[in-house]
Design an enzyme around this catalytic site. Structure first.
Site, PDB file in Angstrom:
ATOM      1  N   ARG A  28       0.820  -1.221   0.000  1.00 41.95           N
ATOM      2  CA  ARG A  28       0.000   0.000   0.000  1.00 41.95           C
ATOM      3  C   ARG A  28       0.851   1.267   0.000  1.00 41.95           C
ATOM      4  O   ARG A  28       0.455   2.284   0.571  1.00 41.95           O
ATOM      5  CB  ARG A  28      -0.953   0.039   1.206  1.00 41.95           C
ATOM      6  CG  ARG A  28      -2.046  -0.995   1.162  1.00 41.95           C
ATOM      7  CD  ARG A  28      -3.257  -0.487   0.382  1.00 41.95           C
ATOM      8  NE  ARG A  28      -4.206  -1.557   0.152  1.00 41.95           N
ATOM      9  CZ  ARG A  28      -5.406  -1.625   0.685  1.00 41.95           C
ATOM     10  NH1 ARG A  28      -5.834  -0.669   1.474  1.00 41.95           N
ATOM     11  NH2 ARG A  28      -6.191  -2.632   0.423  1.00 41.95           N
ATOM     12  N   ARG A  32      -3.435   6.242   0.923  1.00 40.60           N
ATOM     13  CA  ARG A  32      -4.008   7.469   1.495  1.00 40.60           C
ATOM     14  C   ARG A  32      -3.127   8.213   2.480  1.00 40.60           C
ATOM     15  O   ARG A  32      -3.392   9.359   2.798  1.00 40.60           O
ATOM     16  CB  ARG A  32      -5.344   7.125   2.164  1.00 40.60           C
ATOM     17  CG  ARG A  32      -6.444   6.886   1.160  1.00 40.60           C
ATOM     18  CD  ARG A  32      -7.620   6.199   1.782  1.00 40.60           C
ATOM     19  NE  ARG A  32      -7.240   4.854   2.185  1.00 40.60           N
ATOM     20  CZ  ARG A  32      -8.067   3.966   2.723  1.00 40.60           C
ATOM     21  NH1 ARG A  32      -9.313   4.296   2.959  1.00 40.60           N
ATOM     22  NH2 ARG A  32      -7.637   2.763   3.037  1.00 40.60           N
ATOM     23  N   ARG A  41      -6.673  11.645  -5.654  1.00 43.49           N
ATOM     24  CA  ARG A  41      -7.876  10.925  -5.242  1.00 43.49           C
ATOM     25  C   ARG A  41      -9.052  11.860  -4.988  1.00 43.49           C
ATOM     26  O   ARG A  41     -10.211  11.482  -5.175  1.00 43.49           O
ATOM     27  CB  ARG A  41      -7.526  10.105  -4.001  1.00 43.49           C
ATOM     28  CG  ARG A  41      -8.633   9.358  -3.328  1.00 43.49           C
ATOM     29  CD  ARG A  41      -9.138   8.191  -4.140  1.00 43.49           C
ATOM     30  NE  ARG A  41     -10.122   7.480  -3.346  1.00 43.49           N
ATOM     31  CZ  ARG A  41     -11.382   7.874  -3.205  1.00 43.49           C
ATOM     32  NH1 ARG A  41     -11.810   8.934  -3.854  1.00 43.49           N
ATOM     33  NH2 ARG A  41     -12.213   7.197  -2.446  1.00 43.49           N
ATOM     34  N   ASP A  77      -6.498  -2.509  -7.923  1.00 43.24           N
ATOM     35  CA  ASP A  77      -7.083  -3.139  -6.750  1.00 43.24           C
ATOM     36  C   ASP A  77      -7.360  -4.600  -7.061  1.00 43.24           C
ATOM     37  O   ASP A  77      -7.426  -5.002  -8.229  1.00 43.24           O
ATOM     38  CB  ASP A  77      -8.353  -2.403  -6.309  1.00 43.24           C
ATOM     39  CG  ASP A  77      -8.746  -2.784  -4.873  1.00 43.24           C
ATOM     40  OD1 ASP A  77      -7.881  -2.768  -3.991  1.00 43.24           O
ATOM     41  OD2 ASP A  77      -9.922  -3.121  -4.664  1.00 43.24           O
ATOM     42  N   TYR A 154     -14.648 -12.486  -1.322  1.00 44.59           N
ATOM     43  CA  TYR A 154     -15.364 -11.234  -1.628  1.00 44.59           C
ATOM     44  C   TYR A 154     -16.581 -11.498  -2.498  1.00 44.59           C
ATOM     45  O   TYR A 154     -17.649 -10.916  -2.298  1.00 44.59           O
ATOM     46  CB  TYR A 154     -14.450 -10.232  -2.323  1.00 44.59           C
ATOM     47  CG  TYR A 154     -13.649  -9.421  -1.352  1.00 44.59           C
ATOM     48  CD1 TYR A 154     -14.224  -8.361  -0.663  1.00 44.59           C
ATOM     49  CD2 TYR A 154     -12.323  -9.721  -1.095  1.00 44.59           C
ATOM     50  CE1 TYR A 154     -13.497  -7.627   0.258  1.00 44.59           C
ATOM     51  CE2 TYR A 154     -11.587  -9.000  -0.184  1.00 44.59           C
ATOM     52  CZ  TYR A 154     -12.180  -7.945   0.492  1.00 44.59           C
ATOM     53  OH  TYR A 154     -11.461  -7.229   1.396  1.00 44.59           O
TER      54      TYR A 154
HETATM   55  O1  CP3 Z   1       0.105  -1.505  -2.527  1.00 48.05           O
HETATM   56  C1  CP3 Z   1      -0.183  -0.572  -3.311  1.00 48.05           C
HETATM   57  O2  CP3 Z   1       0.174   0.597  -3.120  1.00 48.05           O
HETATM   58  C2  CP3 Z   1      -0.894  -0.907  -4.606  1.00 48.05           C
HETATM   59  C3  CP3 Z   1      -2.291  -0.762  -4.646  1.00 48.05           C
HETATM   60  C4  CP3 Z   1      -3.213  -1.700  -3.887  1.00 48.05           C
HETATM   61  C5  CP3 Z   1      -4.483  -1.274  -3.409  1.00 48.05           C
HETATM   62  N1  CP3 Z   1      -5.155  -2.356  -2.941  1.00 48.05           N
HETATM   63  C6  CP3 Z   1      -4.986   0.101  -3.450  1.00 48.05           C
HETATM   64  C7  CP3 Z   1      -6.143   0.488  -2.631  1.00 48.05           C
HETATM   65  C8  CP3 Z   1      -3.128  -3.066  -3.632  1.00 48.05           C
HETATM   66  C9  CP3 Z   1      -1.966  -4.005  -3.870  1.00 48.05           C
HETATM   67  C10 CP3 Z   1      -4.363  -3.470  -3.049  1.00 48.05           C
HETATM   68  C11 CP3 Z   1      -4.691  -4.872  -2.688  1.00 48.05           C
HETATM   69  C12 CP3 Z   1      -5.968  -5.139  -2.016  1.00 48.05           C
HETATM   70  N2  CP3 Z   1      -7.197  -4.608  -2.272  1.00 48.05           N
HETATM   71  C13 CP3 Z   1      -6.139  -6.128  -1.028  1.00 48.05           C
HETATM   72  C14 CP3 Z   1      -5.077  -7.041  -0.526  1.00 48.05           C
HETATM   73  C15 CP3 Z   1      -4.088  -6.295   0.235  1.00 48.05           C
HETATM   74  C16 CP3 Z   1      -4.050  -6.599   1.668  1.00 48.05           C
HETATM   75  O3  CP3 Z   1      -4.166  -5.628   2.427  1.00 48.05           O
HETATM   76  O4  CP3 Z   1      -3.835  -7.769   2.021  1.00 48.05           O
HETATM   77  C17 CP3 Z   1      -7.489  -6.132  -0.656  1.00 48.05           C
HETATM   78  C18 CP3 Z   1      -8.116  -6.996   0.408  1.00 48.05           C
HETATM   79  C19 CP3 Z   1      -8.138  -5.186  -1.455  1.00 48.05           C
HETATM   80  C20 CP3 Z   1      -9.593  -4.855  -1.465  1.00 48.05           C
HETATM   81  C21 CP3 Z   1      -9.818  -3.491  -0.971  1.00 48.05           C
HETATM   82  N3  CP3 Z   1      -9.516  -2.347  -1.673  1.00 48.05           N
HETATM   83  C22 CP3 Z   1     -10.400  -3.110   0.257  1.00 48.05           C
HETATM   84  C23 CP3 Z   1     -10.848  -4.070   1.341  1.00 48.05           C
HETATM   85  C24 CP3 Z   1     -10.446  -1.724   0.253  1.00 48.05           C
HETATM   86  C25 CP3 Z   1     -11.101  -0.852   1.267  1.00 48.05           C
HETATM   87  C26 CP3 Z   1     -10.390  -0.847   2.557  1.00 48.05           C
HETATM   88  C27 CP3 Z   1      -9.478   0.314   2.637  1.00 48.05           C
HETATM   89  O5  CP3 Z   1      -8.305   0.107   2.933  1.00 48.05           O
HETATM   90  O6  CP3 Z   1      -9.990   1.412   2.430  1.00 48.05           O
HETATM   91  C28 CP3 Z   1      -9.842  -1.257  -0.941  1.00 48.05           C
HETATM   92  C29 CP3 Z   1      -9.607   0.132  -1.331  1.00 48.05           C
HETATM   93  C30 CP3 Z   1      -8.187   0.528  -1.685  1.00 48.05           C
HETATM   94  N4  CP3 Z   1      -7.315  -0.210  -2.441  1.00 48.05           N
HETATM   95  C31 CP3 Z   1      -7.550   1.760  -1.370  1.00 48.05           C
HETATM   96  C32 CP3 Z   1      -6.287   1.747  -1.962  1.00 48.05           C
HETATM   97  C33 CP3 Z   1      -5.251   2.840  -1.974  1.00 48.05           C
HETATM   98  C34 CP3 Z   1      -8.174   2.897  -0.585  1.00 48.05           C
HETATM   99  C35 CP3 Z   1      -9.288   3.469  -1.380  1.00 48.05           C
HETATM  100  C36 CP3 Z   1      -9.419   4.976  -1.366  1.00 48.05           C
HETATM  101  O7  CP3 Z   1      -8.550   5.699  -1.886  1.00 48.05           O
HETATM  102  O8  CP3 Z   1     -10.469   5.419  -0.880  1.00 48.05           O
END
Ligand code: CP3
Length: 350
Positions: A28, A32, A41, A77, A154
């Site tokens: 990540r 954010r 964003r 994502d 999911y």
């Molecule tokens: O690592 C990185 O910087 C690359 C981008 C990346 C994102 N999600 C961006 C994201 C990666 C590799 C992921 C993987 C991801 N997405 C996972 C597995 C990672 C882990 O933590 O084990 C999962 C479970 C998801 C599904 C997902 N996407 C969820 C559950 C959420 C909401 C929860 C949250 O953290 O807000 C997201 C949203 C998400 N994916 C954001 C980002 C930067 C935040 C969204 C926003 O900007 O509002």
């Protein structure tokens, strides 16, 4: 691949070759906590950001440059791949992903379609091409996808879950439906990751973020064969990082399923985790992300502990045990990367 990329610190560590200092990237890292991310964003929805190659490439590149990390990870994502398979995915503010037509029965599973034309995810491959074109020539790009179990959870729950009751009901109770679901996900994921590699990713990471809710015997029976099929189906020579969180008892099985690099979370000491997966594979991890809320001296001590646990053995990629959190201080995150580079040379040098 160019010689410059092949000889990068990160890819040397993937191959368990000696390096000048420990390579580091952070899950990540484009997220954010970073003001540059929030700036982009604030103008679009999260899904729009994922599907706009110009913006997705920008946030990928900005994070790599701001942190000075040894690899970039594609901004995308895990879940948008479920949309062309027939699921209505949306991201709701404060709630995360929501699917309003989740798969709850065998008949529901039947309406999930395998993606035939992977170009339906063409925006991801275009992001990869743009990032690769603008990334420093010695900086590898990591692509990624969800593992079959985590994506299925999911698709079945329709969002995040605490107990996975719907997923486990199908998995334990209806082996035909579970197999049918896996048989659609696995080939789709093979095409998706192969296309990312073809577009310019040097490595891929498979996130099995929620597999930790399973016992070893259930993981072996319901998950391992499908993750293994996925990994074995990827192009020859494409390195795979295999990551799951929440249950170190699964690490020997994670290894058995495959991967050149085994991702470890922080619930086990790195030295013990490396023993479990075997010293004949590389490892990635595993600082507790919450260490970033501690004062700088504590953060340094805890970072050193992780580096010391690798004991100078080639094949350690430093990372957190899970992703960065939105409330983290970007300056501290940058400092962590500097600390790893500075201290990683002590024991890890050739
Ligand atoms: O690592 C990185 O910087 C690359 C981008 C990346 C994102 N999600 C961006 C994201 C990666 C590799 C992921 C993987 C991801 N997405 C996972 C597995 C990672 C882990 O933590 O084990 C999962 C479970 C998801 C599904 C997902 N996407 C969820 C559950 C959420 C909401 C929860 C949250 O953290 O807000 C997201 C949203 C998400 N994916 C954001 C980002 C930067 C935040 C969204 C926003 O900007 O509002």
């Amino acid at each position: 691949m160019t010689p410059q990329l092949r000889e990068s610190r990160f890819l040397k560590a993937v191959r368990r070759e000696p390096v000048d200092t420990t390579p580091v990237w952070l899950m990540r890292q484009a997220g954010r906590y970073l003001p540059e991310y929030m700036e982009v964003r604030s103008q679009v929805t999260f899904l729009e950001l994922c599907t706009r190659p110009d913006l997705a490439a920008e946030v990928t590149l900005t994070a790599q440059a701001a942190l000075g990390v040894d690899a970039a990870i594609l901004f995308a994502d895990l879940l948008p791949i479920l949309r062309p398979m027939g699921l209505n995915l949306e991201y709701h503010a404060g709630e995360g992903p929501v699917i309003d037509n989740p798969l709850r029965t065998a008949a529901d599973v039947d309406r999930l379609s395998e993606i035939q034309d992977i170009q339906e995810m063409g925006f991801v491959f275009e992001t990869v091409r743009r990032v690769r074109a603008d990334l420093p020539g010695d900086c590898p790009l990591i692509g990624f996808a969800g593992a079959p179990f985590t994506l299925a959870s999911y698709a079945i729950e329709g969002g995040g879950s605490r107990n996975y009751e719907n997923t486990k009901s199908i998995m334990y109770g209806d082996s035909g439906a579970w197999q049918a679901l896996m048989d659609r996900l696995v080939p789709t994921l093979i095409r998706y990751l192969s296309a990312q590699a073809e577009a310019g990713c040097q490595v891929v990471q498979i996130f099995d973020s929620w597999a930790g809710c399973l016992s070893p015997s259930d993981y072996r029976r319901y998950v391992l064969p499908h993750s293994k099929r996925l990994i074995e189906g990827l192009p020859e020579g494409l390195p795979v990082i295999h990551f799951l969180t929440g249950n170190p008892a699964l690490y020997p099985l994670q290894r058995e399923a495959g991967g050149d690099v085994q991702g470890l979370d922080w619930r086990i000491d790195l030295a013990a985790g490396w023993e479990l997966v075997g010293h004949d594979v590389a490892v990635q991890g595993n600082l507790d992300p919450v260490s970033l809320f501690a004062d700088v001296d504590t953060l340094r001590d805890r970072t050193r502990q992780v580096l010391d646990a690798a004991a100078g053995r080639p094949g350690h990629i430093f990372n957190l045990g899970h992703g960065l959190l939105p409330t983290m201080d970007p300056e501290k995150v940058k400092l962590l990367v500097e600390m790893v580079h500075e201290m990683g040379g002590d024991g890890g040098a050739a």
